[in-house]
Design a protein around this motif. Structure first.
Motif, short mmCIF file in Angstrom:
data_model
loop_
_atom_site.label_atom_id
_atom_site.label_comp_id
_atom_site.label_asym_id
_atom_site.label_seq_id
_atom_site.Cartn_x
_atom_site.Cartn_y
_atom_site.Cartn_z
N GLU A 199 15.83 -14.10 61.55
CA GLU A 199 16.76 -13.06 61.10
C GLU A 199 16.05 -11.73 60.98
O GLU A 199 14.90 -11.66 60.54
CB GLU A 199 17.34 -13.46 59.74
CG GLU A 199 18.34 -12.51 59.15
CD GLU A 199 18.85 -12.96 57.79
OE1 GLU A 199 19.85 -12.40 57.32
OE2 GLU A 199 18.23 -13.87 57.19
N SER A 239 21.09 -12.07 62.73
CA SER A 239 20.52 -13.39 62.97
C SER A 239 20.09 -13.57 64.42
O SER A 239 20.64 -12.96 65.33
CB SER A 239 21.56 -14.47 62.63
OG SER A 239 21.94 -14.39 61.28
N TYR A 281 19.21 -20.85 65.70
CA TYR A 281 20.06 -21.80 64.98
C TYR A 281 20.43 -22.97 65.89
O TYR A 281 20.43 -24.13 65.47
CB TYR A 281 21.31 -21.10 64.46
CG TYR A 281 21.06 -20.21 63.28
CD1 TYR A 281 20.98 -20.74 61.99
CD2 TYR A 281 20.89 -18.83 63.43
CE1 TYR A 281 20.74 -19.93 60.89
CE2 TYR A 281 20.66 -18.01 62.34
CZ TYR A 281 20.58 -18.57 61.07
OH TYR A 281 20.33 -17.76 59.99
N GLN A 301 26.10 -18.72 58.16
CA GLN A 301 26.25 -18.32 59.55
C GLN A 301 27.12 -19.36 60.25
O GLN A 301 27.22 -20.50 59.81
CB GLN A 301 24.88 -18.26 60.25
CG GLN A 301 23.86 -17.35 59.60
CD GLN A 301 24.15 -15.88 59.83
OE1 GLN A 301 24.87 -15.53 60.76
NE2 GLN A 301 23.59 -15.03 59.01
#
Length: 376
Positions: A162, A168, A173, A330
């Motif tokens: 991030e 982000s 992720y 997120q």
């Protein structure tokens, strides 16, 4: 004319009855929990709850009340489940959390991989977190770093997750879901961009400046003072510094870190040229071991929810009722399932805390594909 106070008195009377009935229902829920503890039955019975809600809806007399009673019973049953989860935890019937607590991470004589080239902010983050008594190497892509620790070529990887300005790193992720690697630490680095040039260069010599596109954008105000400079984006800020050093052209400069200047033997022509003085990047420390430091204070998880109204709200309520503070949330699209999403949440806590165990047990039973990404 109807007296308003009389109406309010009637509402107060109904509220008292509802409160009494709610407490009676919760006491029965407690007995249900005791039965489930003795028989090993699961708390969440989706079909049973669906039948209860449909039955309650059938007793209403208009669409507005039908929708309202559905929401009301969803919340009542959610609170009943949370009570039952708490009782399970109090009775030692805790869900399995396959993570091992360690006193501290080994930070010497370990192999660490970072993405990028020498002089990158990720290398600076690595050195700040681990120090100098390590063996390190760098790879071109984030996936390469995840594969290196998954295969045992490295003990840890240092990867960006991030940026306080750009947001982000979405691909990271997705990789955390794909690989069985886990977060065990984090390091925040201030992105203090500088203008770097050759040792014999001066600002008046510069005609071309290289950097990552974000580096150029984050130094927009400074660059506007030098409109005659040609701006050329590269893959990252460290690569820009490397190019200036290798080309040996006094008219070239890079927007990079002071750390990169030391790595490539460049001179800092001007410090602090970035517009946002708080601009920082958060890096995660990842390993293939399911471990966490016993004094860890942050937990990251991901999960999917049923594609139905209120499903995310019900999951998030586990944090509320267990008094757990969320740091962030997120969402990422689920491949192959249009308009469905996977959620990532960071929250305060330790895997050994009873409130955390209680919340995770509830989320695991009610969500889909929940994964603990790490406690650090």
């Amino acid at each position: 004319m109807v007296d308003l106070q009389d109406l309010r008195n009637e509402i107060d009377s109904i509220d008292r009855q509802m409160t009494e009935l709610f407490e009676k229902r919760m006491e029965i829920s407690r007995k249900v929990a005791e039965y489930k503890i003795s028989t090993g039955k699961k708390v969440f019975d989706k079909e049973r709850e669906k039948k209860v809600i449909e039955k309650a809806k059938d007793m209403t007399h208009n669409d507005f009340n039908r929708h309202g009673i559905e929401e009301l019973f969803q919340q009542i049953m959610a609170m009943s489940r949370k009570l039952q989860y708490q009782l399970l935890e109090e009775n030692g019937v805790a869900g399995r959390l396959p993570f091992i607590g360690v006193d501290e991470l080994e930070k010497e004589n370990v192999r660490v991989v970072f993405q990028g080239v020498e002089g990158a902010y990720s290398q600076a983050a690595m050195q700040q977190y681990f120090g100098d008594k390590i063996t390190s190497f760098h790879v071109e892509h984030w996936r390469d770093a995840m594969e290196a620790i998954a295969e045992g070529a490295a003990d840890y990887a240092v990867l960006p997750i991030e940026n306080s300005t750009a947001g982000s790193v979405n691909d990271m992720y997705d990789l955390l879901v794909e690989f069985e690697n886990y977060i065990v630490g984090e390091q925040i680095i201030r992105c203090e961009h500088c203008l770097l040039g050759l040792e014999n260069a001066e600002i008046s010599d510069i005609r071309t400046v290289y950097s990552h596109q974000q580096g150029l954008s984050q130094c927009k105000s400074f660059l506007q003072e030098h409109r005659d400079w040609k701006q050329i984006p590269l893959e990252n800020t460290a690569m820009a510094a490397k190019k200036v050093a290798e080309d040996g052209d006094v008219t070239q400069a890079s927007i990079s870190s002071a750390f990169a200047a030391k790595c490539f033997g460049l001179k800092v022509l001007k410090e602090n040229i970035y517009s946002n003085k708080a601009n920082s990047t958060r890096f995660i420390i990842v390993t293939n071991q399911r471990i966490y430091q016993k004094d860890a204070k942050k937990i990251s998880i991901c999960f999917e929810t049923p594609h139905t109204s209120g499903s995310l709200y019900n999951i998030l309520s586990h944090f509320i009722y267990n008094n757990l503070n969320m740091f962030g949330i997120q969402s990422r699209p689920i491949p192959g399932r249009n308009w469905e999403y996977r959620f990532f949440i960071d929250f305060e806590g330790n895997l050994n805390d009873s409130a955390v165990k209680n919340a995770l047990r509830g989320i695991r039973e009610e969500a889909t594909n929940m994964k603990i990404l790490g406690n650090y």
